[in-house]
Enzyme design. Structure first.
Site, PDB file in Angstrom:
ATOM      1  N   LYS A  61     -13.003  46.286 167.075  1.00 30.11           N
ATOM      2  CA  LYS A  61     -14.233  46.172 166.281  1.00 30.11           C
ATOM      3  C   LYS A  61     -13.880  45.933 164.810  1.00 30.11           C
ATOM      4  O   LYS A  61     -12.733  46.136 164.395  1.00 30.11           O
ATOM      5  CB  LYS A  61     -15.065  47.448 166.451  1.00 30.11           C
ATOM      6  CG  LYS A  61     -14.386  48.727 165.959  1.00 30.11           C
ATOM      7  CD  LYS A  61     -15.091  49.985 166.481  1.00 30.11           C
ATOM      8  CE  LYS A  61     -14.385  51.237 166.015  1.00 30.11           C
ATOM      9  NZ  LYS A  61     -14.942  52.449 166.671  1.00 30.11           N
ATOM     10  N   TYR A 285      -9.780  51.461 131.412  1.00 29.97           N
ATOM     11  CA  TYR A 285     -11.159  51.931 131.221  1.00 29.97           C
ATOM     12  C   TYR A 285     -11.221  53.439 131.029  1.00 29.97           C
ATOM     13  O   TYR A 285     -10.526  54.196 131.722  1.00 29.97           O
ATOM     14  CB  TYR A 285     -11.998  51.594 132.453  1.00 29.97           C
ATOM     15  CG  TYR A 285     -12.461  50.162 132.512  1.00 29.97           C
ATOM     16  CD1 TYR A 285     -13.258  49.629 131.499  1.00 29.97           C
ATOM     17  CD2 TYR A 285     -12.109  49.360 133.585  1.00 29.97           C
ATOM     18  CE1 TYR A 285     -13.695  48.308 131.565  1.00 29.97           C
ATOM     19  CE2 TYR A 285     -12.538  48.045 133.663  1.00 29.97           C
ATOM     20  CZ  TYR A 285     -13.337  47.518 132.641  1.00 29.97           C
ATOM     21  OH  TYR A 285     -13.758  46.229 132.713  1.00 29.97           O
TER      22      TYR A 285
END
Ligand SMILES: *Cc1c(COP(=O)(O)O)cnc(C)c1O
Length: 415
Positions: A61, A285
């Site tokens: 899957k 950041y």
């Protein structure tokens, strides 16, 4: 053979192989995901060995957990796998195009209106509610063919599967179960990664009680983690997914409980540049990482947009007291660990390469972010998630390169 989470001799050899192959590639791909199809095939064989007399299926899957079902499925079929599980009808149809004759089960079951397409493609829903069973049976009656399907029975996970009263109702409803052909009765363990969990035994007991009601139909209870519980848990068919791709379903919390599988995925990113950062200056950041000494910072061309998790950031300021060396993610270059410095950005990661001195990576070099020297499970733990999520989150921006199988060094998208 057991895989542990220290860089093993085998691991280093594989890492070198990956890096050697990388040198022969054009030096322009910023991110390279190398998928070792021979490792996937070897993992399936190893798990099939553990399963003994039980059949070993493969769960493919989510595009084979992000590795690429189009490449993985034929390799597993060639290794001897005969039964495949996907989550959705679309996935089943894509896998059906790759393997005309093998059995394909759809774990999410039957959504309203899908029965015709499933019967036409000869894919089997894993029926998990009485409504699904009734819809499948009704369509089978219309076409006068007992279409094959699996039955999912709930043994304690309370997510999908028929509850015991629904099984009673199904058995009592005239002509219902006879309208189609049950080919598998399955259930799913909630805590298979913890052999001490008492729920495991309760689920197995419930499962064995219920499968007696479906005489002649094969039973399946375990996925990757359940393969560690022993032969008594394997019934007629086992359904590993994650372990095929080199994952250790027990994570690193419960080592040394490991399956005999080898890593199949290596993620490398290219160095954009290396800069000096003075003591006291910050990186990235939020100025979340401050140099405690004069440092060399390598900036590499991967970020959370590629699927490398932002939560793996080494943002010391935001988690005071956290033992950086212990919990942060790291990368590796020439077998040496490189701690992250600051936040993971959308397209960039900064690494502290100070300790490598003149052996530090240079512009254009590839640094390993997940692979033989940086176990998937450790990155997952650092990011507060599981390896399953990391693999299935790898973005399509990243270049996938396949090795092994019959597809040596082939780039994704070419044939
Ligand atoms: C995803 C899934 C599997 C495979 O699980 P792994 O832990 O990846 O081996 C097996 N059975 C069911 C019902 C699943 O949803």
């Amino acid at each position: 053979m057991s895989h542990n989470h220290e860089p093993s001799a085998l691991g280093s050899a594989r890492a070198e192989a990956a890096i050697t192959t990388a040198k022969t590639r054009p030096a322009s791909d910023p991110v390279i995901i190398t998928i070792d199809l021979d490792a996937v095939a070897a993992n399936w064989r190893a798990l099939a060995g553990l399963a003994g007399l039980a059949e070993c299926a493969a769960v493919v899957k989510a595009d084979a957990y992000g590795l690429g079902a189009a490449r993985v499925v034929p390799v597993l079929a060639a290794a001897g796998c005969r039964t495949f599980f996907v989550a959705t009808l679309d996935e089943a149809l894509a896998v059906r195009r790759l393997i005309p004759a093998h059995r394909i089960y759809v774990l999410d079951g039957l959504l309203p209106g899908q029965a015709g397409a499933m019967l036409e493609a000869n894919v089997e829903p894993v029926l998990g509610t009485l409504e699904e069973v009734r819809e499948w049976a009704a369509v089978c009656r219309t076409i006068q063919r007992r279409g094959p399907a699996a039955l999912n029975i709930d043994t304690g996970m309370n997510r999908t599967g028929l509850e015991p009263p629904e099984i009673d109702a199904m058995m009592a409803e005239p002509g219902l179960i006879d309208a189609f052909e049950p080919t598998l009765v399955m259930s799913h363990l909630a805590c298979a990664d913890d052999p001490a969990a008492r729920l495991n035994g309760r689920q197995r007991e419930a499962f064995e009680g219920l499968i007696r009601r479906f005489s002649g139909v094969r039973g399946s209870l375990v996925a990757s983690a359940g393969l560690l519980l022993g032969r008594d848990w394997m019934h007629d068919l086992v359904r590993p997914g994650y372990a095929l791709y080199g994952g250790q379903p027990s994570g690193i919390a419960r080592l040394p409980m490991t399956l005999p599988v080898v890593p199949a995925v290596t993620i490398e990113a290219r160095v954009i540049g290396v800069r000096d950062v003075e003591r006291g200056e910050s990186v990235g950041y939020g100025a979340a990482w401050t140099a405690a000494r004069r440092s060399q910072i390598a900036t590499i061309a991967i970020g959370y947009a590629d699927g490398y998790p932002r939560s793996a950031s080494n943002a010391v300021r935001e988690t005071p007291g956290r033992a950086t060396d212990d919990l942060s993610a790291y990368a590796a270059f020439c077998g040496k660990r490189l701690p992250l410095a600051g936040h993971v950005s959308m397209d960039l990661v900064t690494l502290d390469v100070t300790d490598l001195a003149d052996k530090a990576p240079k512009r254009g070099d590839l640094v390993e972010l997940i692979g033989p020297n940086v176990p998937l499970e450790e990155v997952a733990r650092a990011a507060g998630t599981i390896g399953y999520e990391l693999l299935t989150s790898l973005s399509r921006r990243a270049q996938r390169i396949y090795c092994g199988g019959s597809q040596k060094g082939e780039r994704d998208g070419q044939s």
